[in-house]
Design an enzyme around this catalytic site. Structure first.
Site, PDB file in Angstrom:
ATOM      1  N   GLN A   1      29.591  45.726  53.916  1.00 28.67           N
ATOM      2  CA  GLN A   1      30.879  46.353  54.228  1.00 28.67           C
ATOM      3  C   GLN A   1      31.985  45.302  54.256  1.00 28.67           C
ATOM      4  O   GLN A   1      33.085  45.511  53.727  1.00 28.67           O
ATOM      5  CB  GLN A   1      30.791  47.052  55.599  1.00 28.67           C
ATOM      6  CG  GLN A   1      32.080  47.738  56.013  1.00 28.67           C
ATOM      7  CD  GLN A   1      32.414  48.919  55.116  1.00 28.67           C
ATOM      8  OE1 GLN A   1      31.574  49.752  54.837  1.00 28.67           O
ATOM      9  NE2 GLN A   1      33.657  49.010  54.665  1.00 28.67           N
TER      10      GLN A   1
ATOM     11  N   HIS B   1      26.853  44.121  59.278  1.00 29.03           N
ATOM     12  CA  HIS B   1      27.051  44.997  58.105  1.00 29.03           C
ATOM     13  C   HIS B   1      27.773  44.173  57.041  1.00 29.03           C
ATOM     14  O   HIS B   1      28.934  44.426  56.701  1.00 29.03           O
ATOM     15  CB  HIS B   1      27.847  46.233  58.509  1.00 29.03           C
ATOM     16  CG  HIS B   1      27.768  47.364  57.522  1.00 29.03           C
ATOM     17  ND1 HIS B   1      27.023  47.298  56.358  1.00 29.03           N
ATOM     18  CD2 HIS B   1      28.352  48.599  57.514  1.00 29.03           C
ATOM     19  CE1 HIS B   1      27.150  48.435  55.695  1.00 29.03           C
ATOM     20  NE2 HIS B   1      27.957  49.236  56.372  1.00 29.03           N
TER      21      HIS B   1
ATOM     22  N   ARG C   1      33.080  49.496  47.910  1.00 28.63           N
ATOM     23  CA  ARG C   1      31.661  49.290  48.196  1.00 28.63           C
ATOM     24  C   ARG C   1      30.861  49.207  46.893  1.00 28.63           C
ATOM     25  O   ARG C   1      29.906  48.457  46.776  1.00 28.63           O
ATOM     26  CB  ARG C   1      31.106  50.422  49.088  1.00 28.63           C
ATOM     27  CG  ARG C   1      31.657  50.458  50.508  1.00 28.63           C
ATOM     28  CD  ARG C   1      31.315  49.193  51.293  1.00 28.63           C
ATOM     29  NE  ARG C   1      29.911  48.881  51.225  1.00 28.63           N
ATOM     30  CZ  ARG C   1      28.981  49.381  52.041  1.00 28.63           C
ATOM     31  NH1 ARG C   1      29.321  50.204  53.011  1.00 28.63           N
ATOM     32  NH2 ARG C   1      27.705  49.045  51.921  1.00 28.63           N
TER      33      ARG C   1
ATOM     34  N   ASP D   1      36.368  51.348  63.965  1.00 28.95           N
ATOM     35  CA  ASP D   1      35.078  51.943  63.593  1.00 28.95           C
ATOM     36  C   ASP D   1      34.681  52.860  64.749  1.00 28.95           C
ATOM     37  O   ASP D   1      35.302  52.831  65.826  1.00 28.95           O
ATOM     38  CB  ASP D   1      34.050  50.809  63.369  1.00 28.95           C
ATOM     39  CG  ASP D   1      32.674  51.315  62.939  1.00 28.95           C
ATOM     40  OD1 ASP D   1      32.580  52.475  62.465  1.00 28.95           O
ATOM     41  OD2 ASP D   1      31.690  50.567  63.075  1.00 28.95           O
TER      42      ASP D   1
ATOM     43  N   ARG E   1      18.293  49.120  55.318  1.00 27.00           N
ATOM     44  CA  ARG E   1      19.110  49.533  56.476  1.00 27.00           C
ATOM     45  C   ARG E   1      18.163  49.882  57.613  1.00 27.00           C
ATOM     46  O   ARG E   1      17.319  50.763  57.490  1.00 27.00           O
ATOM     47  CB  ARG E   1      19.977  50.745  56.123  1.00 27.00           C
ATOM     48  CG  ARG E   1      20.717  51.307  57.326  1.00 27.00           C
ATOM     49  CD  ARG E   1      21.758  52.345  56.962  1.00 27.00           C
ATOM     50  NE  ARG E   1      22.936  51.735  56.391  1.00 27.00           N
ATOM     51  CZ  ARG E   1      24.154  52.319  56.359  1.00 27.00           C
ATOM     52  NH1 ARG E   1      24.331  53.526  56.869  1.00 27.00           N
ATOM     53  NH2 ARG E   1      25.172  51.710  55.820  1.00 27.00           N
TER      54      ARG E   1
ATOM     55  N   CYS F   1      35.604  51.661  58.090  1.00 23.31           N
ATOM     56  CA  CYS F   1      34.465  51.579  57.164  1.00 23.31           C
ATOM     57  C   CYS F   1      33.942  52.958  56.784  1.00 23.31           C
ATOM     58  O   CYS F   1      33.271  53.095  55.763  1.00 23.31           O
ATOM     59  CB  CYS F   1      33.345  50.749  57.789  1.00 23.31           C
ATOM     60  SG  CYS F   1      32.754  51.446  59.355  1.00 23.31           S
TER      61      CYS F   1
HETATM   62  N1   CP Z   1      30.451  52.408  55.608  1.00 29.08           N
HETATM   63  C1   CP Z   1      29.164  52.714  55.430  1.00 29.08           C
HETATM   64  O1   CP Z   1      28.262  51.852  55.488  1.00 29.08           O
HETATM   65  O2   CP Z   1      28.936  54.029  55.215  1.00 29.08           O
HETATM   66  P1   CP Z   1      27.513  54.726  55.165  1.00 29.08           P
HETATM   67  O3   CP Z   1      26.936  54.665  56.564  1.00 29.08           O
HETATM   68  O4   CP Z   1      27.793  56.148  54.733  1.00 29.08           O
HETATM   69  O5   CP Z   1      26.641  53.990  54.200  1.00 29.08           O
HETATM   70  N1  NVA Z   2      29.052  50.832  63.365  1.00 30.62           N
HETATM   71  C1  NVA Z   2      28.598  51.943  62.572  1.00 30.62           C
HETATM   72  C2  NVA Z   2      28.827  51.667  61.131  1.00 30.62           C
HETATM   73  C3  NVA Z   2      28.448  52.772  60.198  1.00 30.62           C
HETATM   74  C4  NVA Z   2      28.697  52.431  58.761  1.00 30.62           C
HETATM   75  C5  NVA Z   2      27.138  52.196  62.855  1.00 30.62           C
HETATM   76  O1  NVA Z   2      26.360  51.231  62.918  1.00 30.62           O
HETATM   77  O2  NVA Z   2      26.754  53.358  63.030  1.00 30.62           O
END
Ligand code: CP
Ligand code: NVA
Length: 330
Positions: A157, A154, A316, A248, A126, A288
């Site tokens: 997700q 993502h 997930r 989101d 990440r 999400c």
């Molecule tokens: N939805 C999701 O990716 O959550 P986190 O940021 O907590 O991993």
């Molecule tokens: N769009 C959000 C998703 C978090 C799971 C971010 O990137 O912060």
């Protein structure tokens, strides 16, 4: 197979002759073709059912003797927890080097990858720029690399979201989902995966915050069963009659400096009871998570009877497990 950033579809070689990423990395939904996606969803459904079998499950040794590195430089609850559990339930183990060591300025990402692959078989990453994940994957020849979220995509997700919709609807093709809010990483990956399954996706965003043209071009290439991506600025027009409404956060991780301006611009895009009333009678609400309650969604919607946000969160785990099994099955 699709032509994608990681070259799964085209089996693309790096210019310097480095590794072929085809079949060993999941950096984007575009690394799956529709058959891969359908296979993944079927496998995830089986793994979900089999979880109660514990060590008796057929996949409980799928990652036996396998180490995976968890490399995160942004916070996470769902993605980190579910991958850690998934790796263990598949009989593998993980290491968790700190972000300043693995993803900082101490050494190049290429050298991090080349070192890691002498000890571990996979990396769940990440980070900020999508290019960083691609670079790490390209520098290695064996490492299975999974995109656990970048600024642009993502994909993990999106897999869980499709599983959730498939469970709710049976056959998803012909359905319509409205994504209301920022045309961000979650919106992009969802639009790619959903249209591949035959779901039409409406995206409603303020002018300048929709999905880039490149995503529309991807969708034209990959969409099945007549599914389309349609972009709106009017959230009511986007939501009218749809089968699900997805939102989101308005300010993704890394964009915190823009938060005040975004809160002002996105205020008309809040998913509240009034907006949900425009959707079809059985429409569900998706997010999400994490959610900023009172901003992109009201408590009444996220806690209401149509909300499937914790089904998405649960899925997930199952979809992450299915992805690991697919990438490591060779
Ligand atoms: N939805 C999701 O990716 O959550 P986190 O940021 O907590 O991993
Ligand atoms: N769009 C959000 C998703 C978090 C799971 C971010 O990137 O912060």
């Amino acid at each position: 197979m699709m032509e994608s950033a990681s070259g799964r579809g085209g089996g693309r070689q790096a210019a310097d002759g480095a590794a072929n990423l085809a079949g060993r990395c999941f950096l984007s939904v575009l690394d799956f073709n529709p058959d891969d996606l359908e296979h993944h969803l079927a496998l995830a459904a089986t793994l979900k059912q089999d979880r109660r079998l514990g060590r008796e499950a057929a996949t409980s040794a799928a990652l036996q003797g396998t180490y995976v590195a968890i490399l995160f430089e942004k916070p996470s609850l769902r993605t980190r927890s579910t991958f850690e559990i998934a790796i263990r339930e598949l009989g593998g183990d993980f290491i968790d080097p700190s972000a300043d060591v693995a993803l900082g300025t101490r050494e190049s990402l290429a050298d991090v990858g080349r070192s890691l692959e002498r000890w571990v078989e996979g990396a769940v990453v990440r980070t900020f720029d999508q290019a960083r994940i691609v670079d790490l994957a390209m520098a290695t020849s064996e490492l299975r690399v999974i995109n656990a979220l970048s600024n642009d995509e993502h994909p993990c997700q999106a897999l869980a979201d499709c599983l959730t919709l498939q469970e709710r609807w049976g056959t998803p093709q012909g359905r319509r989902v409205a994504y209301v809010g920022d045309g961000n990483n979650v919106a992009r990956s969802f639009a790619q995966a959903a249209t591949m399954l035959g779901i039409t996706v409406h995206v409603a965003s303020p002018e300048g915050f929709g999905l880039p043209d490149a995503v529309a071009a991807d969708v034209e290439r990959i969409a099945r069963h007549g599914a389309e991506l349609v972009q709106f600025t009017d959230p009511i027009a986007a939501v009218r009659g749809v089968d699900a409404v997805y939102t989101d956060v308005w300010t993704s991780m890394g964009r915190e400096a823009e938060q005040a301006e975004r809160n002002r611009l996105f205020a008309p895009y809040q998913v509240n009871d009034r907006l949900m009333a425009q959707a079809g009678p059985d429409a569900c609400f998706m997010h999400c998570l994490p959610a900023h309650r009172g901003e992109e969604v009201t408590d009444s919607v996220i806690d209401g009877p149509t909300s499937v946000v914790f089904e998405q969160a649960e899925n997930r785990l199952h979809s992450g497990k299915a992805l690991l099994v697919m990438l490591f099955e060779d």
